[in-house]
Scaffold this active site. Structure first.
Site, PDB file in Angstrom:
ATOM      1  N   ASP A 213     101.032  49.492  72.759  1.00 33.25           N
ATOM      2  CA  ASP A 213     102.321  50.169  72.929  1.00 33.25           C
ATOM      3  C   ASP A 213     102.188  51.499  73.655  1.00 33.25           C
ATOM      4  OD1 ASP A 213     105.149  50.300  72.491  1.00 33.25           O
ATOM      5  OD2 ASP A 213     104.823  51.742  70.883  1.00 33.25           O
ATOM      6  N   SER A 234     111.455  51.976  72.223  1.00 32.44           N
ATOM      7  CA  SER A 234     111.217  50.529  72.204  1.00 32.44           C
ATOM      8  C   SER A 234     112.264  49.819  71.360  1.00 32.44           C
ATOM      9  CB  SER A 234     109.829  50.228  71.628  1.00 32.44           C
ATOM     10  OG  SER A 234     108.829  50.911  72.340  1.00 32.44           O
ATOM     11  N   GLN A 284     107.590  43.682  76.053  1.00 29.80           N
ATOM     12  CA  GLN A 284     108.418  44.653  75.330  1.00 29.80           C
ATOM     13  C   GLN A 284     109.668  44.967  76.134  1.00 29.80           C
ATOM     14  OE1 GLN A 284     107.772  49.262  74.725  1.00 29.80           O
ATOM     15  NE2 GLN A 284     106.591  48.191  73.152  1.00 29.80           N
TER      16      GLN A 284
END
Length: 299
Positions: A213, A234, A284
């Site tokens: 991430d 996110s 993502q």
């Protein structure tokens, strides 16, 4: 050396409160003062892994960030044993703060099975990590430029001071003094700081979830560097684990953003072992809001 990775001793080390209930604390909080999404994903996978047998390995996880995390209080992870089958087991995890879910995740685990059906993409050809500067070294190099604007110098110094438990070496670092749009792709070598060693593969997968991430959504911003980013967070995060790997060894993180629009951006990533084996695939989507005024020059 034998310095144990802080990702194992602290960041991903959950406290068990009950059979399927865990508490996690925070090691690194970004400058945004929101919880780092990679830590929530990694800790949730740790909690899920406690609820399966040692022989089962995670092959995929799918997560949603539903509320902003509060860095001032711990996170509770509640695991549900959704299904235990002969080959596959599914575990659902809910992360809770202040009595409300901030994150939900489903992770699927599989017993090892062989198959003649195998293929993968080819790893990009890039310089090895030994030939590249770390992110900290690049920032130090930029700070030596006497023409850097004071506001940007403070931002770089703040980034440099952050205690991120990841080693990062960008392959083609962007020119920080240019506002020209760039292709929405980036490559960097990554690994956990410290030593993890030979252990249950689930441990390395949890560390990779944390690493995956970091700077991921930023790939979608490369064609839009003329705008000031007002808000970025996110929305979801998915991972597929393909082959064994060591998260404390250098891996190439190949990131690209095929689309952005509607105040959202989509990014996809691939983590490659140094021997060319595709170890992990990630995806993502996140919220990206910008101010319609142009950034000031950084010089």
């Amino acid at each position: 050396g034998d310095l144990r990775s802080v990702l194992i001793t602290s960041v991903l080390n959950l406290e068990r409160l009950e059979v399927d209930l865990f508490r996690g604390r925070h090691h690194w909080v970004p400058a945004t003062q929101h919880l780092f999404g990679g830590q929530i994903v990694g800790q949730a996978l740790v909690a899920a892994a406690h609820a399966v047998s040692r022989d089962e390995q995670v092959h995929s996880l799918h997560c949603y960030f539903v509320r902003t995390g509060d860095p001032k209080v711990p996170v509770l992870y509640e695991v549900e044993r959704t299904r235990t089958g002969k080959s596959f087991s599914v575990r659902s995890v809910k992360a809770i703060q202040h009595g409300k879910p901030i994150f939900t995740c489903q992770a699927s685990f599989q017993l090892s099975q062989g198959s003649p059906v195998q293929h993968q993409f080819t790893m990009p050809t890039v310089p090895p990590p030994e030939e590249l500067l770390t992110q900290d070294e690049l920032i130090q190099k930029f700070l030596q430029n006497p023409n850097v604007a004071e506001g940007y110098r403070k931002r770089l110094t703040k980034i440099q001071a952050q205690d991120v438990p990841i080693d990062i070496k960008p392959v083609n670092p962007p020119d920080i003094f240019s506002l020209e749009p760039q292709e929405p792709k980036q490559l960097f070598w990554v690994r956990a700081r410290g030593y993890i060693g030979e252990t249950d593969m689930k441990v390395h997968c949890c560390v990779a979830a944390y690493i995956s991430d970091y700077a991921f959504l930023g790939t979608a911003l490369l064609p839009h560097r003329q705008y000031h980013i007002k808000f970025m967070v996110s929305l979801d995060h998915s991972m597929w684990f393909h082959a064994p790997f060591r998260a404390d060894h250098w891996m190439l993180y190949e990131c690209e953003s095929p689309w952005a629009g509607g105040c959202r951006g989509l990014v996809q990533g691939r983590l490659w072992r140094r021997d060319g084996v595709l170890a992990v695939t990630c995806a993502q989507e996140g919220v990206i809001r910008v101010e319609q005024t142009l950034n000031q020059s950084k010089l």
